[in-house]
Design a protein around this motif. Structure first.
Motif, PDB file in Angstrom:
ATOM      1  N   PHE A 168     -25.868  38.616  15.890  1.00 52.95           N
ATOM      2  CA  PHE A 168     -26.610  37.693  16.834  1.00 52.95           C
ATOM      3  C   PHE A 168     -25.649  36.452  16.701  1.00 52.95           C
ATOM      4  N   ALA A 169     -25.142  36.029  15.742  1.00 55.91           N
ATOM      5  CA  ALA A 169     -24.356  34.686  15.734  1.00 55.91           C
ATOM      6  C   ALA A 169     -23.027  34.917  16.403  1.00 55.91           C
ATOM      7  N   GLY A 170     -22.582  36.198  16.290  1.00 55.09           N
ATOM      8  CA  GLY A 170     -21.407  36.317  16.940  1.00 55.09           C
ATOM      9  C   GLY A 170     -21.530  36.142  18.676  1.00 55.09           C
ATOM     10  N   LYS A 171     -22.631  36.682  19.160  1.00 56.60           N
ATOM     11  CA  LYS A 171     -22.764  36.436  20.547  1.00 56.60           C
ATOM     12  C   LYS A 171     -23.020  34.944  20.909  1.00 56.60           C
ATOM     13  N   ALA A 172     -23.723  34.290  20.082  1.00 59.35           N
ATOM     14  CA  ALA A 172     -24.095  32.790  20.124  1.00 59.35           C
ATOM     15  C   ALA A 172     -22.724  32.172  20.347  1.00 59.35           C
ATOM     16  N   ALA A 173     -21.798  32.343  19.290  1.00 62.05           N
ATOM     17  CA  ALA A 173     -20.390  31.773  19.295  1.00 62.05           C
ATOM     18  C   ALA A 173     -19.544  31.907  20.525  1.00 62.05           C
ATOM     19  N   LYS A 174     -19.783  33.013  21.053  1.00 60.41           N
ATOM     20  CA  LYS A 174     -18.943  33.276  22.550  1.00 60.41           C
ATOM     21  C   LYS A 174     -19.670  32.359  23.657  1.00 60.41           C
ATOM     22  N   PHE A 175     -20.761  32.389  23.511  1.00 58.17           N
ATOM     23  CA  PHE A 175     -21.358  31.309  24.398  1.00 58.17           C
ATOM     24  C   PHE A 175     -21.377  29.727  24.065  1.00 58.17           C
ATOM     25  N   LYS A 176     -20.582  29.569  23.086  1.00 56.16           N
ATOM     26  CA  LYS A 176     -20.345  28.207  22.525  1.00 56.16           C
ATOM     27  C   LYS A 176     -21.699  27.518  22.078  1.00 56.16           C
ATOM     28  N   LEU A 177     -22.757  28.553  21.801  1.00 53.96           N
ATOM     29  CA  LEU A 177     -23.986  27.873  21.292  1.00 53.96           C
ATOM     30  C   LEU A 177     -23.821  27.490  19.802  1.00 53.96           C
ATOM     31  N   ILE A 178     -22.900  27.979  19.020  1.00 55.66           N
ATOM     32  CA  ILE A 178     -22.674  27.570  17.477  1.00 55.66           C
ATOM     33  C   ILE A 178     -21.305  27.739  17.457  1.00 55.66           C
ATOM     34  N   ASP A 179     -20.934  26.866  16.417  1.00 54.10           N
ATOM     35  CA  ASP A 179     -19.569  26.930  15.871  1.00 54.10           C
ATOM     36  C   ASP A 179     -19.011  28.437  15.659  1.00 54.10           C
ATOM     37  N   ALA A 180     -17.660  28.569  16.070  1.00 55.60           N
ATOM     38  CA  ALA A 180     -17.271  29.756  15.818  1.00 55.60           C
ATOM     39  C   ALA A 180     -17.215  30.284  14.066  1.00 55.60           C
ATOM     40  N   LYS A 181     -16.926  28.923  13.537  1.00 51.54           N
ATOM     41  CA  LYS A 181     -16.741  29.287  11.950  1.00 51.54           C
ATOM     42  C   LYS A 181     -18.026  29.525  11.238  1.00 51.54           C
ATOM     43  N   ASP A 182     -19.104  29.399  11.964  1.00 52.44           N
ATOM     44  CA  ASP A 182     -20.659  29.545  11.598  1.00 52.44           C
ATOM     45  C   ASP A 182     -21.071  30.950  11.760  1.00 52.44           C
ATOM     46  N   ALA A 183     -20.295  31.949  12.548  1.00 51.44           N
ATOM     47  CA  ALA A 183     -20.664  33.252  12.958  1.00 51.44           C
ATOM     48  C   ALA A 183     -20.741  34.148  11.965  1.00 51.44           C
ATOM     49  N   ASN A 184     -20.300  33.821  10.779  1.00 50.83           N
ATOM     50  CA  ASN A 184     -20.254  34.921   9.788  1.00 50.83           C
ATOM     51  C   ASN A 184     -21.198  34.183   8.629  1.00 50.83           C
ATOM     52  N   LEU A 185     -22.304  34.899   8.301  1.00 45.85           N
ATOM     53  CA  LEU A 185     -23.310  34.465   7.416  1.00 45.85           C
ATOM     54  C   LEU A 185     -22.729  33.907   5.762  1.00 45.85           C
ATOM     55  N   ASP A 186     -22.208  34.877   5.392  1.00 47.24           N
ATOM     56  CA  ASP A 186     -21.568  34.576   4.053  1.00 47.24           C
ATOM     57  C   ASP A 186     -20.646  33.576   3.916  1.00 47.24           C
ATOM     58  N   ASP A 187     -19.532  33.211   5.157  1.00 44.76           N
ATOM     59  CA  ASP A 187     -18.862  32.254   4.975  1.00 44.76           C
ATOM     60  C   ASP A 187     -19.596  30.859   5.188  1.00 44.76           C
ATOM     61  N   TYR A 188     -20.578  30.922   6.035  1.00 44.72           N
ATOM     62  CA  TYR A 188     -21.521  29.684   6.437  1.00 44.72           C
ATOM     63  C   TYR A 188     -21.960  29.303   5.293  1.00 44.72           C
ATOM     64  N   VAL A 189     -22.597  30.303   4.435  1.00 44.92           N
ATOM     65  CA  VAL A 189     -23.504  29.621   3.348  1.00 44.92           C
ATOM     66  C   VAL A 189     -22.645  29.107   2.204  1.00 44.92           C
ATOM     67  N   THR A 190     -21.313  29.920   2.043  1.00 42.42           N
ATOM     68  CA  THR A 190     -20.352  29.515   1.043  1.00 42.42           C
ATOM     69  C   THR A 190     -19.897  27.970   1.256  1.00 42.42           C
ATOM     70  N   ARG A 191     -19.652  27.735   2.705  1.00 44.44           N
ATOM     71  CA  ARG A 191     -19.286  26.446   3.037  1.00 44.44           C
ATOM     72  C   ARG A 191     -20.430  25.358   2.737  1.00 44.44           C
ATOM     73  N   LYS A 192     -21.493  25.786   3.256  1.00 38.73           N
ATOM     74  CA  LYS A 192     -22.658  24.820   3.051  1.00 38.73           C
ATOM     75  C   LYS A 192     -23.003  24.380   1.718  1.00 38.73           C
ATOM     76  N   ALA A 193     -22.741  25.516   0.796  1.00 36.81           N
ATOM     77  CA  ALA A 193     -23.115  25.359  -0.710  1.00 36.81           C
ATOM     78  C   ALA A 193     -22.116  24.547  -1.038  1.00 36.81           C
ATOM     79  N   LEU A 194     -20.739  24.489  -0.835  1.00 36.37           N
ATOM     80  CA  LEU A 194     -19.640  23.549  -1.177  1.00 36.37           C
ATOM     81  C   LEU A 194     -20.159  22.085  -0.857  1.00 36.37           C
ATOM     82  N   ASP A 195     -20.689  21.894   0.417  1.00 39.83           N
ATOM     83  CA  ASP A 195     -20.962  20.695   1.111  1.00 39.83           C
ATOM     84  C   ASP A 195     -22.045  20.185   0.180  1.00 39.83           C
ATOM     85  N   GLY A 196     -22.994  20.787  -0.317  1.00 45.27           N
ATOM     86  CA  GLY A 196     -24.148  20.303  -1.046  1.00 45.27           C
ATOM     87  C   GLY A 196     -23.654  20.072  -2.441  1.00 45.27           C
TER      88      GLY A 196
END
Length: 229
Positions: A168-196
């Motif tokens: 779902f996120a991959g399709k959203a990224a193609k339409f620029k609805l989300i950042d491409a780097k957020d299209a993979n769930l595990d990468d997104y959570v890992t990055r946000k965990a580090l931010d927190g």
């Protein structure tokens, strides 16, 4: 044993303390170093402890991981039409994964403190309110991401949501609805965990700089207390 170069750098740190109101007799080379390292270790351990417990992420609005971009808006619409259960399950899974992963941070953060150079120590003691946090980011971002990712993957795999999210996120990224780097769930959570994690470390750092006496450590109070004068 500290070499001559290291000794000169520590003297530079101590000189900053003198300007702030303390004398070389009050804060020794070893006290400056040990006080700083003790403060950083305490702050890092406290941040990990706060985030690594149940609801450490999910129950804290400062670090709670939301769905990215337009997906968060879509989740709100799903709630309005009585279809919010799946969205809630995904958000909870992401945050539980972060809570599990952040526990892995403690050894690497402590190692970063032990490996700190005299130049790093000088920069932290004479730097801004987040100088220590920036040091942790430089020293640990990459190894922590490598440490977090497998834990996050294991947590998201349990509820079998990662594949659905990625499609779902991959399709959203193609339409620029989300950042491409957020299209993979595990990468997104890992990055946000580090931010927190770094956000909470920054809060601990500010608290120590603001009230070093409140740490209950004479050495920390002696070193950081002088910077407040």
């Amino acid at each position: 044993m500290m070499n001559r170069l290291g000794g000169r750098c520590i003297v530079g740190i101590l000189a900053a303390l003198v300007i702030s109101g303390q004398s070389l007799a009050q804060v020794s080379n070893s006290e400056a170093t040990s006080g700083l390292k003790e403060a950083l270790t305490r702050g890092a351990e406290m941040a990990v402890s706060q985030l690594g417990q149940t609801n450490g992420f999910l129950g804290n609005d400062k670090v709670r991981i939301p769905l990215p971009g337009a997906l968060e808006d879509a989740a709100e619409m799903m709630h309005k039409f009585g279809m919010g259960k799946q969205a809630d399950e995904l958000i909870e899974t992401m945050n539980r994964a972060a809570e599990a992963a952040v526990v892995e941070a403690k050894p690497l953060l402590v190692k970063a403190v032990k490996d700190m150079s005299v130049k790093d120590a000088q920069g932290i003691l004479t730097g801004g309110d987040d100088a220590a946090t920036q040091y942790f980011k430089r020293a640990t971002s990459e190894p922590l991401a490598q440490k977090f990712l497998p834990v996050v993957k294991k947590a998201t795999a349990k509820v079998q949501l990662a594949d659905k999210y990625n499609k779902f996120a991959g399709k959203a990224a193609k339409f620029k609805l989300i950042d491409a780097k957020d299209a993979n769930l595990d990468d997104y959570v890992t990055r946000k965990a580090l931010d927190g994690l770094y956000l909470m470390i920054a809060e601990q750092e500010k608290a120590i700089r603001k009230d070093p006496i409140g740490t209950g450590s004479k050495v920390i109070s002696k070193v950081f207390g002088g910077l407040l004068k």
